[in-house]
Design a protein around this motif. Structure first.
Motif, short mmCIF file in Angstrom:
data_model
loop_
_atom_site.label_atom_id
_atom_site.label_comp_id
_atom_site.label_asym_id
_atom_site.label_seq_id
_atom_site.Cartn_x
_atom_site.Cartn_y
_atom_site.Cartn_z
N GLY A 105 0.82 -1.20 0.00
CA GLY A 105 0.00 0.00 0.00
C GLY A 105 0.86 1.25 0.00
O GLY A 105 2.07 1.20 -0.17
N ASP B 129 1.26 5.50 1.73
CA ASP B 129 1.04 6.30 2.93
C ASP B 129 0.08 7.45 2.66
O ASP B 129 0.04 8.01 1.57
N VAL B 130 -0.73 7.79 3.67
CA VAL B 130 -1.60 8.97 3.62
C VAL B 130 -1.32 9.80 4.87
O VAL B 130 -1.20 9.26 5.98
N LEU C 245 -9.81 9.99 9.03
CA LEU C 245 -9.57 9.69 7.62
C LEU C 245 -10.79 8.99 7.03
O LEU C 245 -11.39 8.11 7.66
N VAL D 14 -12.32 7.20 3.21
CA VAL D 14 -12.07 6.75 1.86
C VAL D 14 -13.43 6.53 1.19
O VAL D 14 -14.25 5.76 1.66
N SER E 222 -12.29 5.43 7.77
CA SER E 222 -11.18 4.50 7.66
C SER E 222 -10.31 4.66 8.90
O SER E 222 -9.68 5.69 9.11
N GLY E 223 -10.29 3.65 9.76
CA GLY E 223 -9.48 3.71 10.96
C GLY E 223 -10.13 4.55 12.04
O GLY E 223 -11.31 4.92 11.96
N PHE F 210 -1.28 8.88 8.75
CA PHE F 210 -2.34 7.93 8.99
C PHE F 210 -1.92 6.49 8.67
O PHE F 210 -2.73 5.58 8.74
N HIS G 228 -2.06 2.52 3.62
CA HIS G 228 -3.42 2.14 3.27
C HIS G 228 -3.42 1.40 1.94
O HIS G 228 -2.68 1.75 1.01
N THR G 229 -4.28 0.37 1.87
CA THR G 229 -4.31 -0.49 0.69
C THR G 229 -5.59 -0.34 -0.13
O THR G 229 -5.62 -0.75 -1.29
N ALA G 230 -6.65 0.19 0.44
CA ALA G 230 -7.93 0.29 -0.27
C ALA G 230 -7.85 1.35 -1.36
O ALA G 230 -7.41 2.48 -1.11
N TYR H 125 -9.31 9.67 -0.82
CA TYR H 125 -9.16 9.83 0.62
C TYR H 125 -9.33 11.30 1.00
O TYR H 125 -8.77 12.20 0.35
#
Length: 779
Positions: free
Chosen positions: A101, A103-104, A117, A119, A124-125, A137, A140-142, A146
């Protein structure tokens, strides 16, 4: 007497609804109805007169009033809280399917604010608390868009952060099967390795044992051929999309086995018709054969070759298991001619004997006197004496001989047998009167006194002879100097550079060690101390060396000035070493002038570098802190009264510029008026602050007069401060006139106040004493 009717109208009911609203948001206040709404500060909060819908405009406190047609009204203070500071969302991008994934993050954050966060509009989270610095954050893989929403944990004000980032997932290359491989004999052309298919826009790299072999092959949409491969090992193929860089190992693998070929066949390479020679092979089990069989025959297992007629024959030895083979051409020759070469040898000096018919075998009748190589004919005199040299093509009928005599020379030459190019060594001989010569003067020369000077890499034979007699010889190897030292010729103190030399196998050293140090094996040179010149040496295993000076430049002085600055303010950075230039890494956080003036733009950190013309530099990290938002509260208070201030950013410290006028609790924000005047109240957080001015108004002087009065009687109160208004806290107990005359009405205690137009007042409690009735008969 006369009368008047007074109508007492009721106040509106208490205003319902919350007393807080965020900038840009609205709330609804409610009451029983029939009245009109108004705001004391429309620049802070507006209100719809008919509905009571209140909307925040800017940070501050506004009083909302609800007024009935009778003129009776009620108020409600409404605090307008600021929205969270907007920061920019960072990160995002594309990654390959199956990867970890991307980074955000957020370019900054504020203490007391929670950041959530999202998505695609879905949480998310968990919320991340603000730190005053950029946020991460995590990975992330999705796939999706965002966003981040910030919520002030105290006021509940919400704001969507600036921008969005997108995460997308790139597919891996299509799988194809690796083809080819097998086994072949060493020395052969190798074997093909290929791929069952390929995709355009994808590059394919052949690997053997996990190491890339050959160049990258571009996909064609058809099967691929990586050509002949000769290295033994397991072959795989890694495919990489040239646009997305996503990689995947193709299906399967192939193995190439390299079977060893026999070593060259040993033994003579010529014989006479009717004679036999023995060939030999040191490899594993195999068989001999030869062609044509009309010229010679060979025993398949023993290798005994028998000549039939003159000519050439090809002898082949084949390994039984792998079929790998080696061949040798043998000549069936006529009887050899006379041996060619001198009949006198000198001790220690080799001579090569030859014959017109080549390929036979050489022997010596006295190996202690003359030793001769079986197949080359190179003979060496061992001791003085005679010996018979024999050359044979198999059997006694094909043999010739030569008698040779070995003579002695001077004593053995003593001294070193190596010298570096450009250097000298000394040789000696115990036998006087001889002459020195060098066989290869381009490699090394020798003087009449035996001093050898190395000229160029190679080997020369040094001879010492008495007249025309046999010489004594001494081989001297001239070793080359290392090639010129490469790499930087200057380094900064505290930094490292890598020195290089194309001559492998040497060892690095440097002197003096107080200026620089060097790793012997790698050549990594590190400058130290105040600077200067060091000498770097590269020494080969032969002892031959080369040197080069390296300059160690000093670093600039440490960066001076404050490394903390507030958003919107500046700090001047300095360096005591003149002539340098300023640079920095994060222009979005702060700007930096050529003179070192750093201006804070947004919260975060900025790495600042001061670089000298030598390239030596020093760095410092400047922290840019956010400025607290506007203080809520302020205004005017009386001496001795208190006023509560607050700021939406928690954790700061309060202080007063003029504590003789007004003091403030450092953590509470509670202001107390001390004397008439004005004072600036400061609120600081992270070295940054905001302020508000508080005016302290003097109270009236203390009132004077009696402290008690009888029911039905009067007393007069006075105050030196003119222009005030008298009032009674309990008119049913005691009243006070405009002139300060207090009349006792009923027993008890009443608070008499004297208030100036500024609203500041003083008070005095007055006791109303009852009158005891006279007892007895009044007549």
């Amino acid at each position: 007497s006369t009368t008047a009717t007074i109508t007492v109208n009721p106040l509106p009911g208490a205003i319902g609804g919350t007393n807080k609203v965020c900038v840009g948001n609205c709330i609804s206040l409610i009451d029983a109805g029939g009245g009109t709404w108004s705001s004391s500060a429309p620049a802070i909060a507006t209100v719809v007169p008919a509905s009571g819908n209140v909307c925040g405009v800017s940070t501050g406190l506004a009083t909302i009033t609800y007024t009935l047609a009778t003129g009776c009204y009620i108020t409600k203070p409404v605090t307008v809280n600021p929205l969270p500071t907007a920061f920019v969302i960072t990160g995002g991008g594309a990654y390959c399917a199956g990867g970890t994934g991307v980074d955000v993050g957020l370019s900054g954050s504020t203490l007391g604010v929670l950041y959530q966060l999202y998505v695609g509009g879905v949480v998310s989270g968990t919320p991340v608390p603000g730190t005053g610095s950029p946020l991460d954050f995590g990975i992330h893989t999705a796939a999706g868009v965002y966003t981040v929403i910030a919520t002030n944990s105290v006021t509940g004000c919400v704001k969507t952060m600036t921008g969005t980032v997108t995460i997308s997932i790139n597919p891996l290359p299509t799988l194809y099967t690796v083809t080819g491989g097998g086994s072949y004999c060493s020395g052969g052309t190798g074997l093909h390795v290929g791929l069952s298919g390929s995709t355009t826009g994808v590059s394919y790299q052949l690997m053997v044992g996990g190491v890339a072999v050959g160049g990258i092959v571009s996909g064609t949409g058809s099967p691929l051929d990586f050509g002949f491969q000769t290295a033994a090992g397991v072959y795989t193929v890694v495919a990489t999309n040239t646009v997305t860089t996503c990689s995947q190992t193709m299906t399967g693998s192939v193995t190439i086995v390299v079977n060893p070929s026999p070593i060259p066949i040993g033994g003579p390479t010529a014989l006479c018709p009717g004679t036999s020679i023995t060939l030999f092979e040191l490899g594993t089990a195999g068989i001999y054969n030869c062609t044509p069989v009309t010229t010679a025959s060979v025993n398949p297992t023993s290798g005994v070759l028998t000549g039939i007629i003159t000519g050439t024959v090809t002898v082949t030895y084949t390994f039984s298991g792998t079929g790998c083979s080696v061949s040798e051409i043998v000549t069936v020759s006529p009887v050899p001619g006379p041996i060619i070469g001198p009949s006198i040898l000198c001790e220690g000096i080799p001579i090569t004997y030859t014959d017109a018919v080549t390929g036979g075998t050489w022997t010596s009748s006295a190996t202690a006197t003359v030793n001769i190589a079986s197949f080359t004919g190179t003979a060496s005199g061992i001791t003085t004496g005679t010996a018979t040299i024999t050359y044979s093509l198999g059997g006694t009928s094909c043999t010739v001989t030569k008698l040779v005599t070995v003579n002695s020379g001077p004593a053995a030459i003593l001294g070193p047998n190596t010298v570096c190019a450009g250097n000298t060594i000394s040789l000696t001989d115990a036998t006087p009167g001889g002459t020195w010569t060098s066989s290869t003067s381009a490699t090394g020369t020798i003087s009449t006194t035996g001093v050898v000077a190395g000229i160029a890499a190679g080997t020369t034979t040094i001879s010492y002879a008495i007249g025309a007699g046999c010489p004594s010889i001494h081989a001297v190897t001239v070793n080359p100097l290392p090639l010129a030292i490469g790499g930087p010729s200057a380094v900064c103190s505290g930094s490292s550079v890598t020195e290089t030399d194309a001559s492998a196998g040497g060892v690095w050293s440097v002197a003096p060690g107080t200026i620089a140090s060097i790793i012997p094996a790698s050549g990594v040179l590190t400058g130290s101390g105040p600077g200067g010149t060091a000498t770097v040496t590269y020494t080969l295993g032969t002892g031959c060396l080369i040197t080069r000076p390296v300059t160690v430049n000093p670093l600039p002085s440490a960066i001076g000035g404050s490394l903390t600055v507030c958003v919107g303010l500046t700090t001047t950075l300095t360096d005591a070493t003149p002539g340098g230039t300023w640079s920095h890494t994060t222009p979005s956080v702060a700007s930096l002038s050529a003179t070192g003036l750093e201006s804070g733009l947004t919260t975060g950190t900025d790495t600042v570098t001061y670089t000298l013309p030598t390239g030596c530099k020093i760095t410092g990290v400047v922290t840019v802190n956010s400025v607290p938002t506007a203080i809520v509260g302020g205004g005017t208070i009386c001496v001795g009264a208190t006023l509560s201030l607050s700021d939406p950013i928690p954790g700061g410290t309060w202080s007063s510029v003029s504590p003789s006028v007004a003091t403030v609790g450092s953590s509470t924000g509670l202001v107390t008026g001390e004397s008439a005047g004005t004072s600036t109240i400061l609120y600081s957080s992270g070295g940054c602050g905001t302020s508000v001015t508080v005016t302290v108004i003097a109270a009236p002087a203390a009132m004077s007069g009696p402290s008690n009065v009888c029911v039905g009687s009067t007393i007069t109160m006075t105050d030196p401060t003119t222009g005030g208004t008298w009032a009674s806290g309990a008119p049913s107990l005691g009243s006070v006139s405009a002139a300060g005359v207090v009349t006792g009405i009923a027993s008890g205690t009443v608070i008499i106040s004297y208030t100036l137009y500024t609203g500041c007042s003083v008070i005095l409690p007055v006791v109303i004493n009852p009158i005891t009735p006279i007892e007895g008969t009044p007549a």
